[in-house]
Motif scaffolding. Structure first.
Motif: not given
Length: 211
Positions: A84-108
């Motif tokens: 969710l876009g209303v999440s903290e930046d830290m949360t979105i960053k954490g999602a992006v980091e994990e997605a990169r590790k897994q070769g996946k994508q994030i939709l906000v």
């Protein structure tokens, strides 16, 4: 421009039957939040196994503990996970980091974001893959749609792809295509139709002409 089918009010067998009907005309299949709540990530796993050629989006609407939840969705076979876009930046960053590790994508998902333009710019800078304007079910009921919001984020988003969701039907699709999102997300506009295959085929044709 791609077409995503959103599945919300189905169980796993119904989901499989539905996807089978329209598989040739969609690019991404979304396991909607209600399905995840009812069936768990097993729904993601089973759809990915049944339709390996389609990308699968897990609509988890993550708001916290994003690294862990993205990891779990990835393990289940999700190609794209929503935060969710209303999440903290830290949360979105954490999602992006994990997605990169897994070769996946994030939709906000920008549902309920108040200052859309500013927040879209901030989120774009966090390296997400898609930013999606979304008129939720409750607002659709009072006649709202996401088109104006799409035009707003198209002005400011430089890196991420743009997506639009919420009440899109065959009759409103041409206007949506004109705004040129990268991803068009349709639920009831396909799943609620008598001939689902015909609806999906017609939508895919319009999208391919428009992109």
């Amino acid at each position: 421009m791609e077409l995503q089918l959103a599945l919300d009010l189905v169980d796993i067998p119904q989901a499989k039957k539905l996807v089978k009907e329209v598989e040739a005309f969609i690019d991404i299949v979304e396991i909607g939040t209600p399905v995840v709540i009812n069936e768990g990530l097993r729904a993601v796993k089973e759809i990915k196994e049944a339709f390996p050629n389609l990308r699968v989006l897990a609509d988890l609407k993550i708001m916290d503990a994003a690294g862990y939840e993205v990891m779990k969705a990835s393990e289940a076979g999700a190609d794209i996970v929503t935060v969710l876009g209303v999440s903290e930046d830290m949360t979105i960053k954490g999602a992006v980091e994990e997605a990169r590790k897994q070769g996946k994508q994030i939709l906000v998902d920008m549902i309920s974001v108040k200052n859309l333009e500013q927040r879209a710019q901030e989120i774009d800078a966090l390296g997400v893959d898609y930013i999606c304007v979304h008129t939720g079910y409750d607002l659709q009921a009072v006649g709202k749609n996401s088109l104006e919001d799409l035009l707003t984020i198209k002005r400011v988003v430089k890196q991420a792809k743009t997506a639009i969701a919420g009440g899109i039907k065959l009759s409103t699709l041409p206007e949506v295509i004109k705004a040129n999102p990268d991803l068009v997300i349709v639920g009831g506009g396909i799943t609620g139709q008598e001939d689902k295959q015909a609806a999906a085929a017609e939508m895919q044709q319009l999208i391919k002409q428009g992109s």
